[in-house]
Write an enzyme that holds these catalytic residues in place. Structure first.
Site, PDB file in Angstrom:
ATOM      1  N   ASP A   9     -26.329  -0.411 -47.749  1.00  0.00           N
ATOM      2  CA  ASP A   9     -26.281  -0.042 -46.348  1.00  0.00           C
ATOM      3  C   ASP A   9     -25.150  -0.883 -45.730  1.00  0.00           C
ATOM      4  O   ASP A   9     -24.648  -1.820 -46.360  1.00  0.00           O
ATOM      5  CB  ASP A   9     -27.638  -0.358 -45.699  1.00  0.00           C
ATOM      6  N   ASP A  11     -24.556  -1.602 -41.670  1.00  0.00           N
ATOM      7  CA  ASP A  11     -24.961  -2.389 -40.506  1.00  0.00           C
ATOM      8  C   ASP A  11     -26.143  -3.295 -40.838  1.00  0.00           C
ATOM      9  O   ASP A  11     -27.134  -2.852 -41.426  1.00  0.00           O
ATOM     10  CB  ASP A  11     -25.360  -1.475 -39.349  1.00  0.00           C
ATOM     11  N   ASP A  20     -22.190   0.101 -34.034  1.00  0.00           N
ATOM     12  CA  ASP A  20     -22.174   0.932 -32.826  1.00  0.00           C
ATOM     13  C   ASP A  20     -22.407   0.069 -31.583  1.00  0.00           C
ATOM     14  O   ASP A  20     -21.652   0.129 -30.610  1.00  0.00           O
ATOM     15  CB  ASP A  20     -23.252   2.019 -32.902  1.00  0.00           C
ATOM     16  N   ASP A  95     -25.556   4.885 -41.714  1.00  0.00           N
ATOM     17  CA  ASP A  95     -25.680   5.749 -40.541  1.00  0.00           C
ATOM     18  C   ASP A  95     -24.722   5.306 -39.429  1.00  0.00           C
ATOM     19  O   ASP A  95     -24.939   5.623 -38.263  1.00  0.00           O
ATOM     20  CB  ASP A  95     -27.135   5.746 -40.039  1.00  0.00           C
ATOM     21  N   ASP A 178     -31.702  -2.640 -44.752  1.00  0.00           N
ATOM     22  CA  ASP A 178     -32.521  -3.369 -43.785  1.00  0.00           C
ATOM     23  C   ASP A 178     -33.342  -2.454 -42.885  1.00  0.00           C
ATOM     24  O   ASP A 178     -34.421  -2.820 -42.446  1.00  0.00           O
ATOM     25  CB  ASP A 178     -31.626  -4.243 -42.895  1.00  0.00           C
TER      26      ASP A 178
END
Length: 272
Positions: A9, A11, A20, A95, A178
């Site tokens: 992942d 972030d 973001d 994402d 996470d």
């Protein structure tokens, strides 16, 4: 050891926060973001925020400069480089969006270490505005997974990655994440795979509550130093196990059965 695929992942795993939020906060648009947050999906909200930034005179260069300042634990970059040097194939499933991730990864000097980045597509349009789109078009073809946000099912991405390497022989997967969106891909891992949830974050909580449903071995971590230590130890353990299996296959020793050994003539003593 080329038999390991490590899926990261981004972030709060590779970087220490949400990219973001970092861009919105650093450019001074937090209040508007919080005002719009209850009214639309996150992915749509980020595209709307990029439009607002552009209308207020913020350029993609301004966004790039902010992204270059993103906090990252000092042991993350060495961990990624070491995993790659040990022969692991590294991929990102996030994402966030492609512009943010590629900008940060390039700035950190890590572009050549990842074979693939799976994330929400983005591009700069002819007006110079950054556009962000959902990975799955949830209006025309929803993914149908109730564990994941409408714009991205990481579990589907994980299944595609598993299928893409199936022809290369048996691969061991390590998934590092996470957030709650990392739970679905964790469920796609098989016995012999490994999941590394960040302790006291949503993925770790979900795994603790649903441990019987997770087939992979679980190795928690808390910060970049911990991530490096756990990941590299795991890679070395897997590599040693695979090497031992190979050694066992190549070295099959035939032993003489005990009964046959007892039937052999005894050595005679030679008189002096």
């Amino acid at each position: 050891m080329a038999g390991i695929v490590a899926v990261f992942d981004f972030d709060k795993t590779i970087i220490d926060l949400d990219s973001d939020n970092w861009v919105v906060d650093e450019l001074g648009f937090t209040d508007l973001f919080n005002q719009l947050l209850p009214t639309m999906p996150w992915n749509t909200l980020m595209d709307t925020m990029m439009k607002e930034l552009h209308s207020q005179g913020k350029t993609t260069d301004d966004i790039v400069e902010v992204l270059k300042r993103v906090p990252i634990h000092p042991r993350i970059i060495p961990a990624i480089k070491a995993a790659h040097a040990l022969g692991c194939e590294l991929r990102i499933v996030s994402d966030a969006n492609l512009f943010f991730i590629e900008t940060i990864v390039k700035h950190l000097g890590l572009s050549d270490y990842f074979s693939e980045i799976n994330t929400n597509p983005s591009y700069v349009d002819e007006e110079g505005r950054l556009r962000i789109f959902p990975y799955h078009d949830f209006h025309s073809s929803p993914h149908g997974c109730n564990l994941c946000p409408p714009n991205m099912c990481k579990g589907m991405i994980m299944e595609r990655i598993q299928a893409s390497v199936a022809s290369e022989g048996k691969k061991k997967f390590i998934y590092l994440g996470d957030g709650s969106g990392d739970f679905c891909p964790s469920l796609k891992l098989r016995e012999g795979d490994h999941v590394m949830p960040r302790k006291d974050y949503p993925l770790w909580d979900l795994i603790c509550k649903n441990r019987p449903h997770v087939k992979a071995e679980i190795h928690e971590w808390s910060d970049g130093e911990d991530l490096e230590s756990v990941l590299l130890q795991l890679i070395n353990t897997i590599s040693m196990e695979e090497a031992n299996k190979l050694f066992a296959v190549e070295c099959k020793f035939e032993t003489i059965p005990m009964a046959a050994h007892e039937a052999l003539p005894q050595a005679l003593s030679v008189p002096h």
